[in-house]
Scaffold this motif. Structure first.
Motif, PDB file in Angstrom:
ATOM      1  N   ALA A  82       2.720  -0.306   2.377  1.00  0.00           N
ATOM      2  CA  ALA A  82       1.782  -0.731   1.111  1.00  0.00           C
ATOM      3  C   ALA A  82       1.106  -0.827   1.251  1.00  0.00           C
ATOM      4  N   ILE A  83       0.624  -1.119   1.818  1.00  0.00           N
ATOM      5  CA  ILE A  83      -0.748  -2.392   1.746  1.00  0.00           C
ATOM      6  C   ILE A  83      -1.970  -1.249   1.817  1.00  0.00           C
ATOM      7  N   GLY A  84      -1.411  -0.137   3.258  1.00  0.00           N
ATOM      8  CA  GLY A  84      -1.996   1.151   3.325  1.00  0.00           C
ATOM      9  C   GLY A  84      -2.150   2.100   2.162  1.00  0.00           C
ATOM     10  N   ILE A  85      -1.017   2.310   1.464  1.00  0.00           N
ATOM     11  CA  ILE A  85      -0.756   3.116   0.656  1.00  0.00           C
ATOM     12  C   ILE A  85      -1.649   2.601  -0.848  1.00  0.00           C
ATOM     13  N   HIS A  86      -1.538   1.501  -1.151  1.00  0.00           N
ATOM     14  CA  HIS A  86      -2.377   0.842  -1.930  1.00  0.00           C
ATOM     15  C   HIS A  86      -4.368   1.539  -1.739  1.00  0.00           C
ATOM     16  N   GLY A  87      -4.295   1.616  -0.784  1.00  0.00           N
ATOM     17  CA  GLY A  87      -5.571   1.354  -0.553  1.00  0.00           C
ATOM     18  C   GLY A  87      -5.797   3.282  -0.293  1.00  0.00           C
ATOM     19  N   ILE A  88      -5.141   4.082  -0.741  1.00  0.00           N
ATOM     20  CA  ILE A  88      -5.106   5.472  -0.688  1.00  0.00           C
ATOM     21  C   ILE A  88      -6.026   5.393  -2.278  1.00  0.00           C
ATOM     22  N   LYS A  89      -6.534   6.387  -2.379  1.00  0.00           N
ATOM     23  CA  LYS A  89      -7.298   6.862  -3.659  1.00  0.00           C
ATOM     24  C   LYS A  89      -6.372   8.720  -3.840  1.00  0.00           C
ATOM     25  N   GLY A  90      -6.917   8.844  -5.404  1.00  0.00           N
ATOM     26  CA  GLY A  90      -6.794   9.787  -6.298  1.00  0.00           C
ATOM     27  C   GLY A  90      -5.043  10.957  -5.668  1.00  0.00           C
ATOM     28  N   PHE A  91      -5.172  11.691  -5.745  1.00  0.00           N
ATOM     29  CA  PHE A  91      -4.342  12.512  -5.377  1.00  0.00           C
ATOM     30  C   PHE A  91      -2.873  12.196  -4.271  1.00  0.00           C
ATOM     31  N   ASN A  92      -3.616  11.835  -3.281  1.00  0.00           N
ATOM     32  CA  ASN A  92      -2.880  11.714  -1.813  1.00  0.00           C
ATOM     33  C   ASN A  92      -1.841  10.588  -1.820  1.00  0.00           C
ATOM     34  N   ARG A  93      -2.378   9.775  -3.211  1.00  0.00           N
ATOM     35  CA  ARG A  93      -1.597   8.446  -3.132  1.00  0.00           C
ATOM     36  C   ARG A  93      -0.462   8.324  -3.755  1.00  0.00           C
ATOM     37  N   ASN A  94      -0.354  10.111  -4.527  1.00  0.00           N
ATOM     38  CA  ASN A  94       0.412  10.131  -5.742  1.00  0.00           C
ATOM     39  C   ASN A  94       1.768  11.034  -4.850  1.00  0.00           C
ATOM     40  N   ILE A  95       0.789  11.632  -4.551  1.00  0.00           N
ATOM     41  CA  ILE A  95       2.194  12.422  -2.724  1.00  0.00           C
ATOM     42  C   ILE A  95       3.092  11.784  -1.888  1.00  0.00           C
ATOM     43  N   ILE A  96       2.199  10.755  -1.722  1.00  0.00           N
ATOM     44  CA  ILE A  96       2.894   8.938  -0.660  1.00  0.00           C
ATOM     45  C   ILE A  96       3.846   8.663  -1.705  1.00  0.00           C
ATOM     46  N   LEU A  97       3.348   8.312  -2.797  1.00  0.00           N
ATOM     47  CA  LEU A  97       4.675   7.325  -3.433  1.00  0.00           C
ATOM     48  C   LEU A  97       5.140   8.168  -4.434  1.00  0.00           C
ATOM     49  N   ILE A 140      13.286   0.332   3.775  1.00  0.00           N
ATOM     50  CA  ILE A 140      11.608   0.445   3.298  1.00  0.00           C
ATOM     51  C   ILE A 140      11.331   0.316   1.935  1.00  0.00           C
ATOM     52  N   PRO A 141      11.792   1.857   1.692  1.00  0.00           N
ATOM     53  CA  PRO A 141      10.713   1.588   0.104  1.00  0.00           C
ATOM     54  C   PRO A 141      11.010   1.242  -0.475  1.00  0.00           C
ATOM     55  N   TYR A 142      12.707   0.112  -0.952  1.00  0.00           N
ATOM     56  CA  TYR A 142      12.273  -1.272  -1.700  1.00  0.00           C
ATOM     57  C   TYR A 142      11.597  -1.858  -1.354  1.00  0.00           C
ATOM     58  N   VAL A 143      11.368  -2.068  -0.208  1.00  0.00           N
ATOM     59  CA  VAL A 143      10.372  -3.151   0.369  1.00  0.00           C
ATOM     60  C   VAL A 143       8.424  -2.541  -0.393  1.00  0.00           C
ATOM     61  N   ILE A 144       8.839  -1.513   0.022  1.00  0.00           N
ATOM     62  CA  ILE A 144       7.428  -0.863  -0.905  1.00  0.00           C
ATOM     63  C   ILE A 144       7.151  -0.997  -2.058  1.00  0.00           C
ATOM     64  N   LEU A 145       8.508  -0.602  -2.723  1.00  0.00           N
ATOM     65  CA  LEU A 145       7.943  -0.581  -4.380  1.00  0.00           C
ATOM     66  C   LEU A 145       7.655  -2.456  -5.046  1.00  0.00           C
ATOM     67  N   SER A 146       8.565  -2.658  -4.123  1.00  0.00           N
ATOM     68  CA  SER A 146       8.833  -4.621  -4.366  1.00  0.00           C
ATOM     69  C   SER A 146       6.903  -5.335  -4.297  1.00  0.00           C
ATOM     70  N   VAL A 147       6.382  -4.508  -3.642  1.00  0.00           N
ATOM     71  CA  VAL A 147       5.728  -4.727  -3.026  1.00  0.00           C
ATOM     72  C   VAL A 147       3.823  -4.691  -3.257  1.00  0.00           C
ATOM     73  N   LEU A 148       4.117  -3.124  -4.104  1.00  0.00           N
ATOM     74  CA  LEU A 148       3.418  -2.259  -4.363  1.00  0.00           C
ATOM     75  C   LEU A 148       2.477  -3.321  -5.861  1.00  0.00           C
ATOM     76  N   PRO A 149       3.348  -3.597  -6.831  1.00  0.00           N
ATOM     77  CA  PRO A 149       3.284  -4.826  -7.989  1.00  0.00           C
ATOM     78  C   PRO A 149       2.231  -5.126  -7.562  1.00  0.00           C
ATOM     79  N   LYS A 150       2.339  -6.408  -6.421  1.00  0.00           N
ATOM     80  CA  LYS A 150       1.751  -7.149  -6.261  1.00  0.00           C
ATOM     81  C   LYS A 150       0.517  -6.984  -5.389  1.00  0.00           C
ATOM     82  N   LEU A 151       0.118  -5.883  -5.159  1.00  0.00           N
ATOM     83  CA  LEU A 151      -1.435  -5.365  -4.235  1.00  0.00           C
ATOM     84  C   LEU A 151      -2.185  -4.964  -5.919  1.00  0.00           C
TER      85      LEU A 151
END
Length: 261
Positions: A82-97, A140-151
């Motif tokens: 989640a920390i890594g995804i949060h640091g990605i910007k633009g279109f690549n981030r949407n693809i990963i999400l 893992i995907p559920y953990v990512i979705l739980s952490v991303l809003p806090k980031l």
């Protein structure tokens, strides 16, 4: 006025339809008779027999062990992801999400068979390890979705300010970022723990001989006929999961209040 009454009746009927079967299950877990639907008096013997049943106790041990291990490991992996995804910007981030959403929306049977095919392809012996890995993967995907809003709520300048003052990236992660997103991490871990205890399909397709969690054991017992021990076990599982759900909801409400302030 009529609209309000109809809404209340609708809500009552909906929740009655959902929870009356559970209430009946709990009531008959205290029934002295083995027959379903025939009340013969109050008893606790099914709960006593439950904790004397070696098969149930072994399944309970495996269930809790896998739930703890998978929730801890998936939380660690999911948090860093989640920390890594949060640091990605633009279109690549949407693809990963979107890629992260696929396992959440994917039917369990597809995930189960896919994992089973992978384990067979790499020639991994089915058993405790394959079940544990399966639980880690789908949590893992559920953990990512739980952490991303806090980031997203976190001040992006905090970590940069810490590093400007001489902190290493790892020190800033440990002392600044992790404490800020800690409520989301705990929520993700509790959710992963609950999902692991509740899972049947993925466990069923990725277990081996002699390794059975509670959901598989209950399924095996029901095929031989309904045993009142199952009612007692289901009641205890419902109570435990209800407590965990209340904890998750309470933590989510606290996070919203903190975020609103």
């Amino acid at each position: 006025m009529v609209s309000k009454i109809s809404k209340k009746i609708y809500l009552f009927l909906m929740f009655a339809f959902l929870y009356i079967p559970i209430v009946v299950l709990i009531a008959f877990s205290f029934n002295d008779s083995k027959l379903q639907g025939v009340w013969s008096g109050f008893t606790l013997r099914w709960y006593i027999d439950l904790f004397k049943d070696a098969e149930i106790l072994r399944a309970l041990y495996i269930t809790i062990l896998i739930a703890i291990l998978s929730s801890v490991i998936s939380t660690i992996i999911g948090t860093f992801a989640a920390i890594g995804i949060h640091g990605i910007k633009g279109f690549n981030r949407n693809i990963i999400l979107n890629l992260n959403y696929i396992p959440v929306l994917n039917p369990d049977i597809v995930t189960a068979i896919s994992l089973m095919a992978l384990f067979r392809f790499v020639k991994v012996e089915f058993g405790f390890i394959t079940m544990l890995l399966s639980h880690i993967v789908f949590s893992i995907p559920y953990v990512i979705l739980s952490v991303l809003p806090k980031l997203k709520q976190m001040n992006v300048n905090l970590a940069e300010a810490a590093m400007d003052l001489g902190a290493t990236p790892f020190y800033a992660l440990r002392k600044v970022i992790i404490p800020e997103i800690f409520p989301g991490i705990i929520t993700g871990m509790l959710l992963a723990f609950t999902l692991s205890i509740d899972d049947f399909v993925i466990s069923f397709f990725n277990t081996g001989h002699g390794i059975s969690n509670l959901s598989i054991t209950i399924y095996s017992m029901t095929r031989k006929g309904i045993n009142p021990i199952i009612n007692a076990l289901s009641t205890l599982m419902f109570v435990v999961l209800l407590v965990l759900l209340l904890v998750i909801n309470k933590r989510s409400d606290e996070d919203l209040k903190i975020g609103g302030n």
